[in-house]
Enzyme design. Structure first.
Site, PDB file in Angstrom:
ATOM      1  N   LYS A 136       0.839  -1.198   0.000  1.00 51.18           N
ATOM      2  CA  LYS A 136       0.000   0.000   0.000  1.00 51.18           C
ATOM      3  C   LYS A 136       0.882   1.259   0.000  1.00 51.18           C
ATOM      4  O   LYS A 136       2.103   1.179   0.248  1.00 51.18           O
ATOM      5  CB  LYS A 136      -0.916  -0.053   1.230  1.00 51.18           C
ATOM      6  CG  LYS A 136      -1.919  -1.221   1.188  1.00 51.18           C
ATOM      7  CD  LYS A 136      -2.793  -1.266   2.442  1.00 51.18           C
ATOM      8  CE  LYS A 136      -3.842  -2.372   2.359  1.00 51.18           C
ATOM      9  NZ  LYS A 136      -4.700  -2.417   3.567  1.00 51.18           N
ATOM     10  N   TYR A 192     -12.356  -3.796  -3.396  1.00 51.22           N
ATOM     11  CA  TYR A 192     -12.913  -4.174  -2.100  1.00 51.22           C
ATOM     12  C   TYR A 192     -14.317  -4.756  -2.202  1.00 51.22           C
ATOM     13  O   TYR A 192     -14.778  -5.375  -1.246  1.00 51.22           O
ATOM     14  CB  TYR A 192     -12.866  -2.988  -1.127  1.00 51.22           C
ATOM     15  CG  TYR A 192     -11.468  -2.787  -0.562  1.00 51.22           C
ATOM     16  CD1 TYR A 192     -10.938  -3.696   0.361  1.00 51.22           C
ATOM     17  CD2 TYR A 192     -10.662  -1.730  -0.969  1.00 51.22           C
ATOM     18  CE1 TYR A 192      -9.644  -3.551   0.862  1.00 51.22           C
ATOM     19  CE2 TYR A 192      -9.367  -1.573  -0.471  1.00 51.22           C
ATOM     20  CZ  TYR A 192      -8.867  -2.492   0.442  1.00 51.22           C
ATOM     21  OH  TYR A 192      -7.593  -2.354   0.936  1.00 51.22           O
ATOM     22  N   ARG A 252      -0.558 -14.689   4.237  1.00 55.74           N
ATOM     23  CA  ARG A 252      -1.295 -14.080   5.359  1.00 55.74           C
ATOM     24  C   ARG A 252      -0.521 -14.257   6.667  1.00 55.74           C
ATOM     25  O   ARG A 252      -0.487 -13.367   7.508  1.00 55.74           O
ATOM     26  CB  ARG A 252      -2.693 -14.713   5.502  1.00 55.74           C
ATOM     27  CG  ARG A 252      -3.612 -14.489   4.318  1.00 55.74           C
ATOM     28  CD  ARG A 252      -4.249 -13.130   4.307  1.00 55.74           C
ATOM     29  NE  ARG A 252      -5.326 -12.987   5.249  1.00 55.74           N
ATOM     30  CZ  ARG A 252      -6.227 -12.014   5.198  1.00 55.74           C
ATOM     31  NH1 ARG A 252      -6.179 -11.099   4.225  1.00 55.74           N
ATOM     32  NH2 ARG A 252      -7.175 -11.920   6.090  1.00 55.74           N
ATOM     33  N   THR A 259      -4.710  -8.001  10.505  1.00 55.55           N
ATOM     34  CA  THR A 259      -5.074  -6.735   9.862  1.00 55.55           C
ATOM     35  C   THR A 259      -4.719  -5.496  10.692  1.00 55.55           C
ATOM     36  O   THR A 259      -4.255  -4.499  10.140  1.00 55.55           O
ATOM     37  CB  THR A 259      -6.597  -6.730   9.584  1.00 55.55           C
ATOM     38  OG1 THR A 259      -6.922  -7.932   8.875  1.00 55.55           O
ATOM     39  CG2 THR A 259      -7.005  -5.540   8.747  1.00 55.55           C
ATOM     40  N   ARG A 276       3.525  -6.760   9.441  1.00 54.81           N
ATOM     41  CA  ARG A 276       2.769  -5.697  10.126  1.00 54.81           C
ATOM     42  C   ARG A 276       3.205  -5.560  11.586  1.00 54.81           C
ATOM     43  O   ARG A 276       3.307  -4.459  12.113  1.00 54.81           O
ATOM     44  CB  ARG A 276       1.275  -5.981  10.030  1.00 54.81           C
ATOM     45  CG  ARG A 276       0.691  -5.725   8.633  1.00 54.81           C
ATOM     46  CD  ARG A 276      -0.706  -6.315   8.536  1.00 54.81           C
ATOM     47  NE  ARG A 276      -1.407  -6.005   7.311  1.00 54.81           N
ATOM     48  CZ  ARG A 276      -2.466  -6.696   6.869  1.00 54.81           C
ATOM     49  NH1 ARG A 276      -2.911  -7.739   7.564  1.00 54.81           N
ATOM     50  NH2 ARG A 276      -3.068  -6.345   5.763  1.00 54.81           N
ATOM     51  N   ASN A 311      -1.736  -0.287   7.320  1.00 56.40           N
ATOM     52  CA  ASN A 311      -1.192  -1.609   7.639  1.00 56.40           C
ATOM     53  C   ASN A 311      -0.305  -2.174   6.533  1.00 56.40           C
ATOM     54  O   ASN A 311      -0.114  -3.375   6.439  1.00 56.40           O
ATOM     55  CB  ASN A 311      -2.319  -2.564   8.038  1.00 56.40           C
ATOM     56  CG  ASN A 311      -3.350  -2.758   6.958  1.00 56.40           C
ATOM     57  OD1 ASN A 311      -3.164  -2.278   5.829  1.00 56.40           O
ATOM     58  ND2 ASN A 311      -4.429  -3.456   7.256  1.00 56.40           N
ATOM     59  N   GLU A 315      -9.124 -11.215  -7.463  1.00 58.69           N
ATOM     60  CA  GLU A 315      -8.264 -10.038  -7.310  1.00 58.69           C
ATOM     61  C   GLU A 315      -7.144 -10.024  -8.351  1.00 58.69           C
ATOM     62  O   GLU A 315      -6.800  -8.968  -8.884  1.00 58.69           O
ATOM     63  CB  GLU A 315      -7.678 -10.004  -5.895  1.00 58.69           C
ATOM     64  CG  GLU A 315      -8.753  -9.719  -4.850  1.00 58.69           C
ATOM     65  CD  GLU A 315      -8.228  -9.676  -3.423  1.00 58.69           C
ATOM     66  OE1 GLU A 315      -9.011  -9.293  -2.533  1.00 58.69           O
ATOM     67  OE2 GLU A 315      -7.056 -10.022  -3.186  1.00 58.69           O
TER      68      GLU A 315
END
Ligand code: GDP
Ligand code: MG
Length: 202
Positions: free
Chosen positions: A15, A55, A120, A126, A137, A157, A171
């Site tokens: 991001k 999203y 993940r 998250t 993270r 995040n 996606e």
């Protein structure tokens, strides 16, 4: 053997805050080192429409995320800003659109055994405040829902990673044209996946 576990694919987006924090190399290194194979990569500034679609590829995302957020407030003994999941998600989505279009992002496809789950796990939960130490993270960012909600912005995040194989498929199609996703063999796959470890000894 296209349905072999080693062929699983997942979408990862670094991001805008990940790019600004100069963590591109660090993040890629972590997925690379576990044995996953990068099969697509691009840098772009996404449009608002592209992010909204991303999203809402799963028509249930608005309801599920709203319900999850309400439960999150309640589990901390706090009153949610609304009891309507869709109202909650509308606000989250507005903030996500601002966040995700604020600068360049890196979109990638990673392939390998259990790619969705492994990515993940390496990425962490998250909300950075509660992501495990040792995850990306957990190690590199310190935001919380309390702070981001209070400041009326998306939680920062660093990364998006697909939540399931089905989500990953949708996606990847949303972010990449089929010809941008490459099929090739990495030499290390022989050690990771080949049934017979022959050809090592001379
Ligand atoms: P992810 O798959 O780990 O990114 O998490 P989700 O798909 O559940 O959520 C996507 C995004 O929605 C997150 O990156 C957050 O920006 C936002 N979000 C999810 N859950 C919450 C929540 O409980 N509170 C707030 N404020 N935002 C949330
Ligand atoms: Mg998700």
């Amino acid at each position: 053997m296209s349905n072999h576990p080693s062929k699983e694919r997942t979408l990862v987006i670094i991001k805008p805050d990940g790019v600004q924090r100069t963590l591109i190399g660090e993040i890629i290194k972590r997925y690379e080192k576990i044995g996953l194979k990068m099969i697509a990569l691009k840098m772009l500034v996404p449009t608002i429409e592209h992010i909204e679609k991303h999203y809402t590829l799963d028509p249930e995302w608005r309801r599920i995320t709203g319900e999850k957020t309400i439960k999150g407030y309640q589990s901390k003994g706090l009153t949610p800003p609304s009891m309507d999941p869709l109202e909650i998600t509308a606000k989250i989505l507005e903030n996500l659109k601002k966040y995700m279009t604020s600068g360049p992002v890196i979109a990638m496809v990673w392939q390998g055994a259990h790619a969705v789950e492994i990515v993940r796990k390496i990425t962490g939960g998250t909300e950075p405040l509660t992501s495990d130490t040792g995850t990306i993270r957990g190690d590199f960012v310190l935001d919380s829902y309390q702070m981001s909600d209070g400041d009326n912005r998306a939680v920062r995040n660093l990364i998006h990673a697909s939540g399931s194989v089905k989500e990953a498929e949708m996606e990847i199609n949303h972010w990449f044209k089929p010809e941008e996703v490459l099929n090739y063999r990495l030499v290390q796959e022989q050690i990771l996946y080949d049934v017979n470890l022959d050809g090592i000894l001379e």
